[in-house]
Design an enzyme around this catalytic site. Structure first.
Site, PDB file in Angstrom:
ATOM      1  N   HIS A  17     -18.846 -36.541 -35.328  1.00 16.44           N
ATOM      2  CA  HIS A  17     -17.840 -35.506 -35.046  1.00 16.44           C
ATOM      3  C   HIS A  17     -17.894 -35.101 -33.576  1.00 16.44           C
ATOM      4  CE1 HIS A  17     -18.334 -34.249 -39.507  1.00 16.44           C
ATOM      5  NE2 HIS A  17     -17.116 -34.749 -39.392  1.00 16.44           N
ATOM      6  N   LYS A  41     -13.771 -26.710 -53.418  1.00 14.31           N
ATOM      7  CA  LYS A  41     -14.897 -27.578 -53.057  1.00 14.31           C
ATOM      8  C   LYS A  41     -15.957 -26.759 -52.331  1.00 14.31           C
ATOM      9  CE  LYS A  41     -15.373 -31.828 -50.485  1.00 14.31           C
ATOM     10  NZ  LYS A  41     -14.651 -32.721 -49.605  1.00 14.31           N
ATOM     11  N   ARG A  90     -13.235 -44.247 -38.160  1.00 16.21           N
ATOM     12  CA  ARG A  90     -14.503 -44.987 -38.112  1.00 16.21           C
ATOM     13  C   ARG A  90     -14.303 -46.457 -38.421  1.00 16.21           C
ATOM     14  NH1 ARG A  90     -17.200 -40.758 -42.140  1.00 16.21           N
ATOM     15  NH2 ARG A  90     -15.134 -41.179 -42.969  1.00 16.21           N
ATOM     16  N   SER A 127     -20.666 -36.956 -43.126  1.00 20.75           N
ATOM     17  CA  SER A 127     -21.444 -35.782 -43.552  1.00 20.75           C
ATOM     18  C   SER A 127     -22.012 -36.001 -44.947  1.00 20.75           C
ATOM     19  CB  SER A 127     -20.556 -34.532 -43.561  1.00 20.75           C
ATOM     20  OG  SER A 127     -20.089 -34.250 -42.274  1.00 20.75           O
TER      21      SER A 127
HETATM   22  O1  PNS Z   1     -13.357 -33.752 -42.986  1.00 19.06           O
HETATM   23  P1  PNS Z   1     -12.294 -34.066 -44.007  1.00 19.06           P
HETATM   24  O2  PNS Z   1     -12.664 -33.457 -45.352  1.00 19.06           O
HETATM   25  O3  PNS Z   1     -11.968 -35.516 -44.075  1.00 19.06           O
HETATM   26  O4  PNS Z   1     -10.955 -33.309 -43.506  1.00 19.06           O
HETATM   27  C1  PNS Z   1      -9.736 -33.421 -44.210  1.00 19.06           C
HETATM   28  C2  PNS Z   1      -8.715 -32.400 -43.687  1.00 19.06           C
HETATM   29  C3  PNS Z   1      -9.279 -30.986 -43.703  1.00 19.06           C
HETATM   30  C4  PNS Z   1      -8.342 -32.739 -42.260  1.00 19.06           C
HETATM   31  C5  PNS Z   1      -7.456 -32.512 -44.601  1.00 19.06           C
HETATM   32  O5  PNS Z   1      -7.849 -32.460 -45.934  1.00 19.06           O
HETATM   33  C6  PNS Z   1      -6.439 -31.424 -44.331  1.00 19.06           C
HETATM   34  O6  PNS Z   1      -5.746 -31.443 -43.340  1.00 19.06           O
HETATM   35  N1  PNS Z   1      -6.409 -30.425 -45.238  1.00 19.06           N
HETATM   36  C7  PNS Z   1      -5.557 -29.251 -45.119  1.00 19.06           C
HETATM   37  C8  PNS Z   1      -4.507 -29.200 -46.231  1.00 19.06           C
HETATM   38  C9  PNS Z   1      -3.291 -30.024 -45.834  1.00 19.06           C
HETATM   39  O7  PNS Z   1      -2.670 -29.813 -44.818  1.00 19.06           O
HETATM   40  N2  PNS Z   1      -2.997 -31.038 -46.684  1.00 19.06           N
HETATM   41  C10 PNS Z   1      -1.909 -31.944 -46.471  1.00 19.06           C
HETATM   42  C11 PNS Z   1      -2.369 -33.141 -45.667  1.00 19.06           C
HETATM   43  S1  PNS Z   1      -1.043 -34.266 -45.392  1.00 19.06           S
END
Ligand code: PNS
Length: 161
Positions: A17, A41, A90, A127
């Protein structure tokens, strides 16, 4: 002023990150690292703990701030004048879902997503894998900022996870 966001769960932040955050910080006037508050979660680290770890580990970049958000990322971007989302990639396996989210987000509000290839040194780091290995006694300190490695060791010792 250009303002971008690096969103994620950051449970906890890894050197992978930090690699993406530091490189993105060099491309924008301002970069916000935004932690998703996901009521469905429960993570290992609380949102405040993640924010504190992010603040400590990004202190070297004065244009980086840490924040949390609920709900849709596009709404957070609109409310904060953020025009670009930066996501680390990644491997090809990350790309399918990231592309889907990027296209959905662009369709919703026009916000752009920029993909940054992670440094090869961290291409296998996540993570969740770091937590799993650490919980079975494996050494993952070289994949984490020192303060995060210490916090993870404390967490595992105190919860037995
Ligand atoms: O570290 P992660 O868990 O891969 O992050 C995922 C994240 C937080 C970037 C993604 O789940 C997100 O943007 N969530 C917010 C809700 C949202 O906007 N959902 C629609 C995505 S198209």
């Amino acid at each position: 002023m250009t303002h971008a966001v690096c969103p994620g769960s950051f449970d906890p932040p890894t050197l992978g990150h930090l690699d993406v955050i530091g490189r993105a910080a060099g491309l924008f006037d301002r970069l916000t690292v935004a932690v998703l508050v996901n009521p469905d979660k429960k993570g290992m680290f609380g949102i405040d703990e993640r924010l504190e770890l992010l603040r400590e580990t990004t202190a070297q970049w004065p244009n980086v701030t840490a924040d949390s958000f609920h709900g849709l990322l596009v709404d957070y971007c609109a409310a904060n004048g953020i025009a670009a989302i930066v996501k680390g990639i990644r491997a090809v396996s990350d790309f399918d879902y990231e592309l889907q989210m990027a296209q959905m987000n662009h369709g919703l509000t026009g916000v752009e997503t920029l993909f940054m290839p992670t440094s090869p040194a961290y291409s296998f780091v996540s993570s969740s894998l770091v937590k799993q290995v650490a919980s079975y006694g494996g050494d993952v300190a070289h994949l984490l900022p020192d303060v995060v490695a210490a916090a993870l060791a404390d967490k595992i010792n105190s919860t037995g996870r």
